[in-house]
Design an enzyme around this catalytic site. Structure first.
Site, PDB file in Angstrom:
ATOM      1  N   GLY A  32      32.758  68.198  85.540  1.00 12.60           N
ATOM      2  CA  GLY A  32      32.674  67.240  84.441  1.00 12.60           C
ATOM      3  C   GLY A  32      32.612  67.951  83.107  1.00 12.60           C
ATOM      4  N   LEU A  33      31.901  67.351  82.157  1.00 11.53           N
ATOM      5  CA  LEU A  33      31.780  67.896  80.812  1.00 11.53           C
ATOM      6  C   LEU A  33      33.139  68.167  80.191  1.00 11.53           C
ATOM      7  CD1 LEU A  33      28.775  70.378  81.013  1.00 11.53           C
ATOM      8  CD2 LEU A  33      28.853  68.121  79.981  1.00 11.53           C
ATOM      9  N   CYS A  34      34.065  67.240  80.409  1.00 10.13           N
ATOM     10  CA  CYS A  34      35.346  67.425  79.746  1.00 10.13           C
ATOM     11  C   CYS A  34      35.773  66.093  79.143  1.00 10.13           C
ATOM     12  CB  CYS A  34      36.400  67.993  80.678  1.00 10.13           C
ATOM     13  SG  CYS A  34      36.448  67.251  82.294  1.00 10.13           S
ATOM     14  N   GLY A  35      34.844  65.443  78.459  1.00  8.04           N
ATOM     15  CA  GLY A  35      35.162  64.216  77.753  1.00  8.04           C
ATOM     16  C   GLY A  35      35.583  63.110  78.698  1.00  8.04           C
TER      17      GLY A  35
END
Lengths: 147, 291
Positions: B89-92
């Site tokens: 994750g952590l990709c908008g």
């Protein structure tokens, strides 16, 4: 008549070669063929084998495990599933390819036993023996396939 | 009113968050470059392949002997949605956007009375879809351990899909992934995989008449399964580049937000520090006056 043609060898991951060649020997599924400039436009499937490229600076050899070649009026593009320069092929690479073929042969045999179709088995067996022939040609030790 | 110490702690913690997001942004930038290079290198193969396939499919397509991968099973009752997302994750909105498109499509198919099956590639897509579509999930392919996407990974996915097709598990397969436009925009895309449909942009130079060795049909039968792998490989690479691009811009935003927050907190900290000093002064002065 031009005495060279554009030769491209690409695998899904990268372009291996792009140069002007005078002659290329292609391991076609129905037999080897040598492509020279102004060859008739042809599309052929490849069998496992050695691709020999003759160009102004000498000769290069690549192994291909399958794929297809497209010959047009401009030149020849080889789209190989897996391809390596002959010098870069290690025994492990070859063994991996060999195992893959052996595996697909076993798989074909299994489905054929269920559906009673010998066609795919023969094809897989041929690919396997092509693989063995290729191994011998490039001087790597090859195991006997269990057919 | 938070105490001076609280404010100081908060500023410190936001500062370390900013360090992390900044580092992630830089890592993503480096990975993005590599992913873009990989996508770049794969392009010649995919382009030639699609051109040849489109030509072949056009000339064989109408005959009765056309392979099932091209002509279809003759029904479109069961749909397989192959949802490809990132492993992390952590990709908008990258993963959410792909999942959203897949969900919309799945709902539409279900409303039309079709059977929907979902195969997920990438952990995040599975996590999102599991909430509403858990009964439709038929499989998951894990690429967490794959550092660098290779053609062999695509072949693995293709093998799984083709195996299901041969078993008659579905009639139509659609691929969901993100097209990499540039660093800030990734476009969620759906692409029909089985039966084969020529991509619109593929140029067909039907002017050349080829000799075929062996026959056209045999070549096509050989190429179609490879075409599935090639399409999946392209999609994986596009996704790989898109993921890093999305992460880079998401982390860039996060870094900037953290910077703003630090500025705000610092002002607040200074104000309250001055207030404390003023207070102390007043106390001293009024104490002196009282004497």
């Amino acid at each position: 008549m031009a005495d060279t043609m554009q030769f491209d060898l690409v695998s899904p991951e990268r372009r291996l070669a792009s140069l002007e060649a005078t002659e290329v020997k292609v391991p076609g599924a129905d037999g080897d063929m040598t492509v020279m400039p102004a060859h008739a436009p042809t599309i052929t499937i490849l069998r496992p084998g050695v691709l020999r490229v003759v160009h102004s600076d000498g000769t290069d050899e690549y192994i291909v495990s399958g794929g297809f070649a497209e010959i047009t009026s401009e030149g020849l593009s080889v789209l190989a599933e897996k391809s390596l320069h002959k010098g870069d092929v290690s025994q492990e690479d070859y063994d991996a390819m060999f195992d893959e073929m052996q595996e697909s042969y076993e798989a074909a045999k299994k489905t054929a036993a269920q559906e009673n179709l010998p066609g795919p088995v023969d094809e897989a067996a041929k690919l396997l023996s092509d693989m063995v022939a290729m191994g011998e040609e490039i001087g790597l030790s090859t195991r006997q396939p269990s057919l | 009113m938070p105490s001076l110490k609280d404010l100081k702690n908060r500023i410190e913690s936001v500062k370390s968050t900013r360090k992390i997001t900044k580092a992630m942004q830089m890592v993503a930038a480096a990975k993005l470059r590599r992913a873009q290079e990989a996508a770049e290198m794969a392009r010649p193969y995919a382009e030639r392949f699609n051109a040849v396939m489109a030509g072949l499919a056009a000339s064989v397509g109408d005959s009765d002997s056309a392979p099932r991968l091209l002509a279809g099973t003759g029904s479109d009752q069961t749909h397989l949605l192959i949802v490809m997302t990132a492993e992390r994750g952590l990709c908008g909105g990258f993963n959410a956007n792909i999942a959203k498109l897949a969900k919309a499509s799945a709902e539409k198919l279900r409303a039309d009375g079709k059977i929907v099956k979902i195969l997920t590639v990438g952990k995040k897509g599975r996590d999102i879809l599991r909430r509403e579509w858990s009964d439709a999930l038929v499989g998951h392919i894990d690429l967490t351990d794959v550092k660098r996407i290779g053609y062999a990974d695509a072949q693995g996915v293709a093998k799984d899909v083709l195996g299901r097709f041969d078993n008659g598990e579905f009639d139509v397969a659609t691929l969901f992934y993100s097209k990499f436009e540039n660093v800030v925009s990734q476009i969620p895309t759906e692409q029909q995989l089985i039966p084969y449909e020529a991509p619109e942009e593929a140029e067909t130079d039907s002017s050349t008449l080829y000799d075929y060795e062996p026959s056209e049909e045999e070549i096509l039968a050989d190429l179609l399964p490879r075409g599935v792998a090639t399409a999946i490989f392209s999609a994986l690479l596009e996704n790989g580049a898109g993921e890093q691009g999305a992460r880079m811009s998401a982390m860039d935003n996060a870094t900037r937000n953290a910077g703003e927050m630090i500025d705000k907190l610092t002002i607040e900290y200074n104000r309250s520090r001055q207030a404390v000093i003023t207070n102390e002064l007043i106390e001293i002065i009024s104490g002196a006056e009282a004497l």
